[in-house]
Structure formats: C-alpha cells, structure tokens
Scaffold this motif. Structure first.
Motif, PDB file in Angstrom:
ATOM      1  N   LEU A   1       9.855  29.549   9.924  1.00 50.32           N
ATOM      2  CA  LEU A   1      10.925  28.829   9.222  1.00 50.32           C
ATOM      3  C   LEU A   1      11.977  29.796   8.699  1.00 50.32           C
ATOM      4  N   SER A   2      11.513  30.905   8.138  1.00 48.59           N
ATOM      5  CA  SER A   2      12.461  31.869   7.558  1.00 48.59           C
ATOM      6  C   SER A   2      11.808  33.239   7.458  1.00 48.59           C
TER       7      SER A   2
ATOM      8  N   GLU B   1      25.961  34.213  -4.977  1.00 50.00           N
ATOM      9  CA  GLU B   1      27.095  33.456  -4.428  1.00 50.00           C
ATOM     10  C   GLU B   1      27.629  32.478  -5.483  1.00 50.00           C
TER      11      GLU B   1
ATOM     12  N   THR C   1      29.369  38.779   7.270  1.00 53.44           N
ATOM     13  CA  THR C   1      27.925  38.631   7.117  1.00 53.44           C
ATOM     14  C   THR C   1      27.218  39.557   8.106  1.00 53.44           C
TER      15      THR C   1
ATOM     16  N   LYS D   1      15.510  39.277   2.311  1.00 56.53           N
ATOM     17  CA  LYS D   1      15.518  39.409   3.769  1.00 56.53           C
ATOM     18  C   LYS D   1      15.034  40.774   4.217  1.00 56.53           C
TER      19      LYS D   1
HETATM   20  N1  F0G Z   1      23.280  34.845   3.215  1.00 56.53           N
HETATM   21  C1  F0G Z   1      22.581  34.880   4.355  1.00 56.53           C
HETATM   22  C2  F0G Z   1      23.179  35.491   5.583  1.00 56.53           C
HETATM   23  C3  F0G Z   1      21.285  34.347   4.398  1.00 56.53           C
HETATM   24  O1  F0G Z   1      20.596  34.402   5.535  1.00 56.53           O
HETATM   25  C4  F0G Z   1      20.742  33.776   3.221  1.00 56.53           C
HETATM   26  C5  F0G Z   1      19.421  33.185   3.227  1.00 56.53           C
HETATM   27  C6  F0G Z   1      21.506  33.784   2.054  1.00 56.53           C
HETATM   28  C7  F0G Z   1      22.780  34.325   2.084  1.00 56.53           C
HETATM   29  C8  F0G Z   1      20.992  33.216   0.767  1.00 56.53           C
HETATM   30  O2  F0G Z   1      19.981  34.012   0.233  1.00 56.53           O
HETATM   31  O3  F0G Z   1      17.939  32.566   0.281  1.00 56.53           O
HETATM   32  O4  F0G Z   1      18.053  34.572  -1.180  1.00 56.53           O
HETATM   33  O5  F0G Z   1      19.384  32.580  -1.710  1.00 56.53           O
HETATM   34  N2  F0G Z   1      18.809  32.929   4.279  1.00 56.53           N
HETATM   35  C9  F0G Z   1      17.466  32.417   4.425  1.00 56.53           C
HETATM   36  C10 F0G Z   1      17.235  32.116   5.880  1.00 56.53           C
HETATM   37  C11 F0G Z   1      17.091  31.325   3.499  1.00 56.53           C
HETATM   38  O6  F0G Z   1      16.204  31.519   6.183  1.00 56.53           O
HETATM   39  O7  F0G Z   1      18.029  32.516   6.720  1.00 56.53           O
HETATM   40  P1  F0G Z   1      18.779  33.395  -0.636  1.00 56.53           P
END
Ligand code: F0G
Length: 536
Positions: free
Chosen positions: A54-55, A153, A245, A321
């Motif tokens: 899922l993640s 954010e 990003t 991540k």
């Molecule tokens: N930016 C990117 C590129 C992300 O992939 C995510 C989260 C976030 C911001 C937000 O971060 O979850 O710590 O609040 N991505 C996860 C995913 C949830 O499964 O891709 P977060």
C-alpha cells in the motif's frame, strides 16, 4: 573466475535479526473481511495480509542502529537532546555533503565531557542555512519539526495563504509542481490556491526493460516549457512558489535530473520566485543521478544531495519515506527569497513557529516523542548509505523487470520506491471505462485471491468524476506497488509477480466498481465505501 561484483546480482547488504510471522488466512476469510470493510484498501486489517504494498510510508524495517539510538530518546518537554541531534543531522545531510560532523556520535557513545557536549551540541549557534541554531532559531526561525509530511504542507500553505489574500483578495494563485502528491495538492487547494502539475512529456513513453541498468530518461522532470508558459500567462506575482517533488511519486516514482533542478532554479531566479522541494525520497533521487546522469558517477550520495539542495530555497519533507517510521519537517533558507517574500508585516518564521506550537507542540518536539526524534536523526544517515540504496533500487527494478518479462504493462524504467502498472494498457480492448475504476477492481481481486494489497493512484484516488475536462488531463491511471525499506526480499517479489501476472491473464474477469458511500468526501480514497460489480 568472476569477481564478486561481476556475478550480476548485488552483494547482500543486510540480514534480518527480527522475524515477524505472516498469518495463514484463507481466501474466504479475506472475502469476509473485504465485505466488512466496504472493499476499501485502506480499511483492510494489515495483519490479515501476506504482502502489503500500500505504501512505503513509515512501513520500513528499523535497523539495529536505529533501535539502539531510540534508547537514548529523551522525553523532556523543553529542548530534549534528540532535538539538537536531529537539527545537526539535517545540516549534515542536506548541507555538509562529504563533511558531516556527526555530533550524534556524542550521544550514542555516551560522551560525559560536559564542556564538549555544550560546545559541540547544546550551545552551538548557526545561521544562514536551512537550520538556524541557538538564539538564531528563536529570533529568526526557519526549521519546523512535525509528525509527518502533510503537517509541514499544512503549516506552509495555511500560513502563506492569508498573506497572499491580504496582498490581493481577488487574485488567483497557482503552485506548479512536476507532480503534486495528493496531500500536497489537497493542502494547496484547501487554501484556495490552484495546484498545477507539469509532468515531463516523456512520462508515458515506452522503455525497453533490458535497458534499465544502462540508462534513465529522468521521466520525473518538470516540463520547463510549460513552467515558463504558466508564469508568462498568469504573471510571476500569481506564483507564490515553485515545487519540485523528488522522486516524482505521482509520476510513477520517476527521478528528477540535476540538470532539470538547475534549470528550474534558473527560471525561479529569473522571476524572483522561491523554489521548494517536496523532498520525501531525496536519497532515491540521488542514486539515480549518480547512476545515470553524466558527470556524477564518481560523486558520493551525500555530495549529490548537498548539490541538489543548494538549488532550492526550502523544502517540506516526510521522513517516513526513508528509514524512519515517523517524522516530517519544513525548512527554508535563512533570510532567503521565501523569507523575504512572505515576511511582509511579520517575520514568516515567527508566524510559522506560532502555528507549529498551536497545532503540533513546541518547536523542540513538534508532535513527536523524544524516542522518535532521536531514532529519526540516526535514520537520516543510513538513508543515504550507498549500499542500502543500491539494494533498494535493485529490488524495485527486479520487480518491474519480472512483470515486464511476463508482458504485464508496467511503467518503465522502474522508479525509486515503487512499481506502477499502467491500467489504461492493462484493460486495453476490454469493456472497462475510466469511471468503472478498473484499477480498484484489480486491487480488490489481488487482495481477495492472493492476500496482496496495492494502491490505486488513478481516476478513483484523484477523483476523476469531480473534475473538469482540463483537470482530468493530469490524472494518470495507475496502480502502485510501493516497497517499504528493508521489509521484503526476492521471494516476496516473486509471489507478487506470479499473482499479478495471473490476474493480468484473467483481466476480463476483473469487476467494475461503484462508490457505495462517500463519493463527495475530500481525499475520499481513505474514507469511501466501494462495491465490486461482477459480470456474468
Ligand atoms: N509528498 C510526497 C511525494 C509523498 O509521497 C507523501 C506521502 C507526502 C508528501 C506526505 O507525507 O504521508 O508523511 O504526510 N506519501 C505516502 C505514499 C503516504 O504512500 O506515497 P506524509
């Protein structure tokens, strides 16, 4: 005799010391659980899965070093020791390149020389970078620790929006990105700013799977022509900041080249606009630059990271991540363009700090426990370890290659953290319209038959049915298999490849899906009820 490096398979770089047994669950039990949880992937109990793609967020396996560091965690309400260690780890990784100070070692080694601790850790002063220290962090704050990326954010966009509105209440503002993640997009839109995706034009181009080790087209890049066009059309004063990003999660996890980052910075500079990274997967992005961008083969990962960050004015990051299970932050250059632009009446750092304290807690913990903070600090160093990165990239690439060999339509080359299926191609020639949510039907079947969870990032997640024809153009039809750090090996990948291939070969049997509850909710993929509709 071939050398160890010539065998064509990577040398093992880690071994598990803790094992978690996967439960035996039958198809009938999963079917029952799916029904009980309204077929929503996010609602399905993780403990009943064989594999969970899922993640990669927060789902990685912690290293022995992180576990050991965690014991040094300090739960004091004001200025816990991990706060100092984390701030300096951020300076080390994002600013110091090949010359880190690693003051974390003072803590891990149990340093008792009080003067040394005071001089090198607790009472040092910094200014001029992403992380002011000592009194400078109080008088002109620029570092904001929060529990995860979306909090950063939220902090950023909810603080700048009223400043923009005060300047001109009727003006429309736009934030371009090479690919907004869903939380970034939602946080921008919730503050009445328009998020704009400027995907690279080569994103959906074909790529031969046997070339993945040899070259990379950096499909995560920002479309520079479209960026110039947007600024020209809307006017530079309508663009509060530009975002890149790394890697580009929404665009199939593809990397961004150093050259593209440099060129975006040049445009940002020309129009005096702040440039920010959404930096979640900065380390994976760096290894792609090292492997595939001309001139970087002999550069270390830390020096590449340092260069990447030298081009931006600030960044939001989810540390989840990388190797950490929790953590996030907002950082901007001390008295840089962002600071100048948004400190109209009051210092923007002071405004952000006020909001951080109101919503997440005081600035030295930002909603995290002391244990989490110090474990996070130690994880940042390990996230840029070349061998770990190589293993990570190899596994993702192997997953994609095996799917491609079985003719499953996977986006190539593989990105840094996940494998993405192209669902338009998957259902080509089959009666499955975009708003039948075939990607969701596929994830339901994969979970039901084989106990594997994946994530649709397509017309359902990005709310196709609620968008204008213009907005629909930037919705890709993908299903993602994200790979948490250090959790899986080749045997897990082989099981997943076999299951996905079987479903692909039986794709005519995949159901269409209806939204049974909550279609109008924002970020609905976390909340709605679904119902698969099986044909005859
Ligand atoms: N930016 C990117 C590129 C992300 O992939 C995510 C989260 C976030 C911001 C937000 O971060 O979850 O710590 O609040 N991505 C996860 C995913 C949830 O499964 O891709 P977060």
């Amino acid at each position: 005799m071939k050398s160890q490096n010539e065998l064509g398979v990577p040398i093992p770089v880690s071994k598990p010391l803790v094992v978690r047994t996967i439960k035996e669950v039958t198809k009938a039990q999963r079917e029952y659980a799916l029904e009980k949880t309204e077929y929503n992937m996010f609602s399905f109990p993780a403990d009943l899965l064989f594999l969970d793609f899922l993640s990669d967020s927060g789902a990685g396996t912690m290293t022995d070093l992180q576990w050991a560091t965690l014991f040094h965690g300090d739960e004091s309400y004001g200025r816990n020791k991990g706060y100092y260690v984390l701030l300096d780890a951020v300076r080390d990784i994002f600013e110091r390149g090949d010359h880190p100070k690693r003051v974390i070692n003072l803590i891990i080694s149990g340093e008792t020389d009080t003067k040394k601790l005071m001089d090198e850790l607790y009472l040092t002063s910094y200014e001029g970078g992403f992380v002011n220290g000592g009194v400078h962090q109080l008088s002109h704050p620029n570092t904001f620790i929060v529990p995860q990326g979306r909090c950063a954010e939220y902090l950023l966009f909810s603080t700048i929006a009223p400043i923009l509105r005060e300047k001109d209440p009727n003006k429309k503002y736009y934030i371009p990105n090479n690919g907004h993640f869903d939380t970034t997009e939602a946080n921008i839109a919730a503050n009445s700013i328009y998020p704009v995706n400027l995907f690279s034009t080569n994103l959906m181009d074909e790529f031969p799977f046997d070339q993945m080790d040899k070259r990379n087209p950096f499909k995560g890049n920002m479309d520079l022509n479209e960026l110039e066009k947007l600024i020209q059309e809307k006017g530079a004063d309508s663009i509060p900041l530009i975002y890149i990003t790394i890697t580009n999660n929404t665009a199939a996890g593809q990397p961004v080249s150093m050259n593209n980052i440099k060129k975006v910075q040049k445009i940002a500079k020309k129009y005096d606009l702040p440039l920010f990274f959404d930096a979640c997967r900065f380390a994976e992005n760096a290894i792609f630059i090292k492997e595939f961008e001309e001139g970087y083969q002999d550069h270390s990962i830390p020096s590449i990271v340092q260069e990447m960050f030298s081009y931006v004015d600030g960044f939001t990051i989810s540390f989840k991540k990388g190797l950490a299970n929790i953590g996030g932050g907002l950082f901007f250059k001390d008295r840089g363009i962002f600071h100048k632009k948004f400190s109209t009446k009051e210092d923007i750092g002071i405004l952000l700090k006020e909001k951080q304290i109101l919503t997440f807690g005081n600035d030295s913990y930002g909603g995290m426990s002391g244990r989490d903070i110090i474990a996070l600090a130690s994880s940042i160093y390990e996230t840029v370890d070349l061998n770990s990165l190589r293993r990570r990239i190899f596994l993702v690439r192997e997953f994609a290659r095996k799917l491609a060999e079985n003719a499953v339509p996977v986006i190539l080359p593989a990105g840094g953290h996940a494998v993405y299926l192209n669902m338009d191609k998957f259902f080509e020639g089959i009666d499955m319209k975009i708003d039948d949510f075939g990607g969701i039907g596929f994830t339901i079947e994969l979970l039901k038959h084989y106990g594997i969870r994946a994530c649709e990032l397509g017309p359902f997640a990005f709310e196709w049915d609620k968008k204008t024809p213009e907005q629909r153009k930037s919705i890709l039809n993908l299903v993602r298999f994200a790979i948490p750090w250090n959790a899986y090996n080749t045997s897990h990948i082989d099981y997943a490849v076999a299951a996905i291939t079987e479903l692909y070969n039986n794709r005519k049997k995949i159901p269409k899906v209806k939204i049974s509850r909550g279609a109008e909710l924002r970020l609905r993929h976390f909340q709605t009820g679904l119902q698969p509709v099986y044909g005859d």
